[in-house]
Design an enzyme around this catalytic site. Structure first.
Site, PDB file in Angstrom:
ATOM      1  N   LYS A  36       0.844  -1.206   0.000  1.00  0.00           N
ATOM      2  CA  LYS A  36       0.000   0.000   0.000  1.00  0.00           C
ATOM      3  C   LYS A  36       0.877   1.253   0.000  1.00  0.00           C
ATOM      4  CE  LYS A  36      -0.217  -0.463   5.011  1.00  0.00           C
ATOM      5  NZ  LYS A  36      -0.918  -1.077   6.117  1.00  0.00           N
ATOM      6  N   TYR A 263      14.649  30.120   9.257  1.00  0.00           N
ATOM      7  CA  TYR A 263      13.377  30.610   9.801  1.00  0.00           C
ATOM      8  C   TYR A 263      13.305  30.395  11.317  1.00  0.00           C
ATOM      9  CZ  TYR A 263      11.447  30.445   5.027  1.00  0.00           C
ATOM     10  OH  TYR A 263      11.190  30.623   3.695  1.00  0.00           O
TER      11      TYR A 263
HETATM   12  C1  LIG Z   1      -0.093  -1.983   6.665  1.00  0.00           C
HETATM   13  C2  LIG Z   1      -0.659  -3.249   7.162  1.00  0.00           C
HETATM   14  C3  LIG Z   1       0.166  -4.377   7.331  1.00  0.00           C
HETATM   15  C4  LIG Z   1       1.674  -4.338   7.155  1.00  0.00           C
HETATM   16  O1  LIG Z   1       2.271  -3.847   8.322  1.00  0.00           O
HETATM   17  P1  LIG Z   1       3.853  -3.683   8.481  1.00  0.00           P
HETATM   18  O2  LIG Z   1       4.000  -3.276   9.890  1.00  0.00           O
HETATM   19  O3  LIG Z   1       4.295  -2.623   7.558  1.00  0.00           O
HETATM   20  O4  LIG Z   1       4.459  -5.012   8.192  1.00  0.00           O
HETATM   21  C5  LIG Z   1      -0.437  -5.566   7.698  1.00  0.00           C
HETATM   22  N1  LIG Z   1      -1.771  -5.634   7.904  1.00  0.00           N
HETATM   23  C6  LIG Z   1      -2.595  -4.571   7.759  1.00  0.00           C
HETATM   24  C7  LIG Z   1      -4.056  -4.723   7.996  1.00  0.00           C
HETATM   25  C8  LIG Z   1      -2.071  -3.349   7.399  1.00  0.00           C
HETATM   26  O5  LIG Z   1      -2.881  -2.290   7.277  1.00  0.00           O
END
Ligand SMILES: *Cc1c(COP(=O)(O)O)cnc(C)c1O
Length: 375
Positions: A36, A263
């Site tokens: 994702k 800044y």
């Molecule tokens: C993002 C996600 C993962 C992966 O998690 P990591 O900590 O990056 O390995 C697994 N399960 C769900 C439901 C997620 O949203």
């Protein structure tokens, strides 16, 4: 085009990490690769293309839009959607041949209607909320929903999952596991042929129990070579960072003791100094809180970032660098130069954030450069 800031992404390292993780799990455990958010900022298409060659079993993404990007690369790869779908997105499930996650009567009704309309059975994984308080049917209502799903021949339930809220808390995680497993035990849904049972992500692998009925893991962060901050993982795997981030030393100037920098004037020089201007800022990937905390590597040596980070430029204190330091050279904010290495998780700590968010904040302006270094 000359790059002012770029992320180097080593796809061979990604593949090695994957193999390492897989080898540390029992052979019956399948690998769900979570890609994702543009594959955690690594770029979904090249990352997925490499993963397709690397023996993964299932891709998981957050939503239909991300799934469609993978689908454009070809049909046949199973893709699981992890989050709740908007009603308008449901049609895409059949069009793109995606596997939704199911967690409520509303979703069940929508899927059943869709299935009847198209005369096509829909596969789905059931998400159970065992203590995360986010997406998933609350554990006490899960059995009732499962009974409803069983009444609906249009849905082929082919998996069940839950998600851990705090894997570093082994006791709470064990309770979550127990709640989840007890629902499976009472309903026996997992006895179906080829049924996926999964909960573990990068952070919870530590408590993965080889003996139980969990037969898949959902791995995001760890495959990119970043160990989760909370404690060690299964066998302390020596994963390699896939991503490094670099900019260039655009200018050096001398400034007198007592001058305030950038800044908000949050840093005042305590000595006559040589200040370098790095060709990247928060408009690239250097989070605001890194000013006065993080480091950049120049010529193999670490130098402190000073003053507030700005959108396009970040200041670095090169007073202690050799006098003949060259303009235009690479400044590494994440990654290795010689014997020095800045880990992504270290930069995340300086930025007062978590590695996941830091990866997601590498902007479009940063060119992704793909390599396949063997190491
Ligand atoms: C993002 C996600 C993962 C992966 O998690 P990591 O900590 O990056 O390995 C697994 N399960 C769900 C439901 C997620 O949203």
């Amino acid at each position: 085009m000359v790059e002012r800031s770029w992320a180097e992404i080593n796809l061979a390292a990604l593949e090695r990490n994957l193999r390492l993780i897989k080898d540390s799990l029992p052979p019956r455990v399948r690998y769900i690769s979570v890609v994702k958010a543009d594959a955690y900022g690594h770029g979904i298409l090249p990352t997925v293309a490499r993963l397709m060659q690397s023996n993964i079993d299932l891709f998981a993404v957050a939503n239909v839009k991300e799934a469609s990007e993978i689908r454009e690369m070809g049909s046949g790869w199973p893709i699981l959607i992890l989050g709740p779908l908007l009603d308008e997105e449901n049609e895409a499930l059949l069009e793109l041949d995606l596997i939704p996650t199911l967690s409520s009567q509303i979703e069940l009704d929508r899927l059943c209607a869709l299935s009847r309309k198209h005369q096509k059975k829909i596969p789905a994984h059931l998400k159970i909320d065992s203590g995360m308080g986010r997406y998933g049917i609350w554990r006490e209502d899960a059995i009732e929903l499962i009974n409803e799903i069983k009444k609906c021949p249009e849905i082929k339930l082919c998996g069940a999952l839950t998600h851990f809220a705090q894997p570093s808390d082994l006791e709470f995680t064990a309770e979550q596991r127990a709640h989840f497993l007890s629902i499976l035990d009472q309903t026996q849904i997992h006895k179906e042929n080829d049924f996926w049972v999964h909960a573990d992500n990068s952070s919870s692998l530590r408590s993965f129990d080889r003996q139980t009925i969990f037969n898949a893991v959902r791995i995001g962060l760890l495959q990119f070579g970043v160990s989760p901050p909370q404690g060690s993982i299964l066998a302390d795997l020596p994963v390699e960072p896939v991503l490094s981030f670099h900019a260039r030393l655009a200018m050096i100037k001398k400034l007198p003791k007592g001058t305030s920098l950038s800044y908000g004037r949050q840093f005042t020089l305590k000595r006559d100094s040589r200040i370098g201007i790095v060709s990247a800022g928060y408009g690239d990937a250097i989070p605001l809180p890194c000013g006065n905390h993080a480091f950049g590597l120049v010529d193999g040596n670490p130098y402190p970032l000073v003053g507030r980070v700005t959108m396009d430029q970040t200041l670095i204190d090169l007073t202690d660098a050799p006098p003949d330091i060259e303009l235009g050279q690479k400044v590494t904010l994440i990654g290795r130069q010689g014997n020095e290495e800045i880990l992504l998780s270290e930069l995340a700590t300086h930025a007062k954030t978590i590695p996941w968010e830091l990866l997601c904040s590498i902007t479009k302006r940063v060119t992704r450069v793909y390599t396949t270094k063997r190491e």
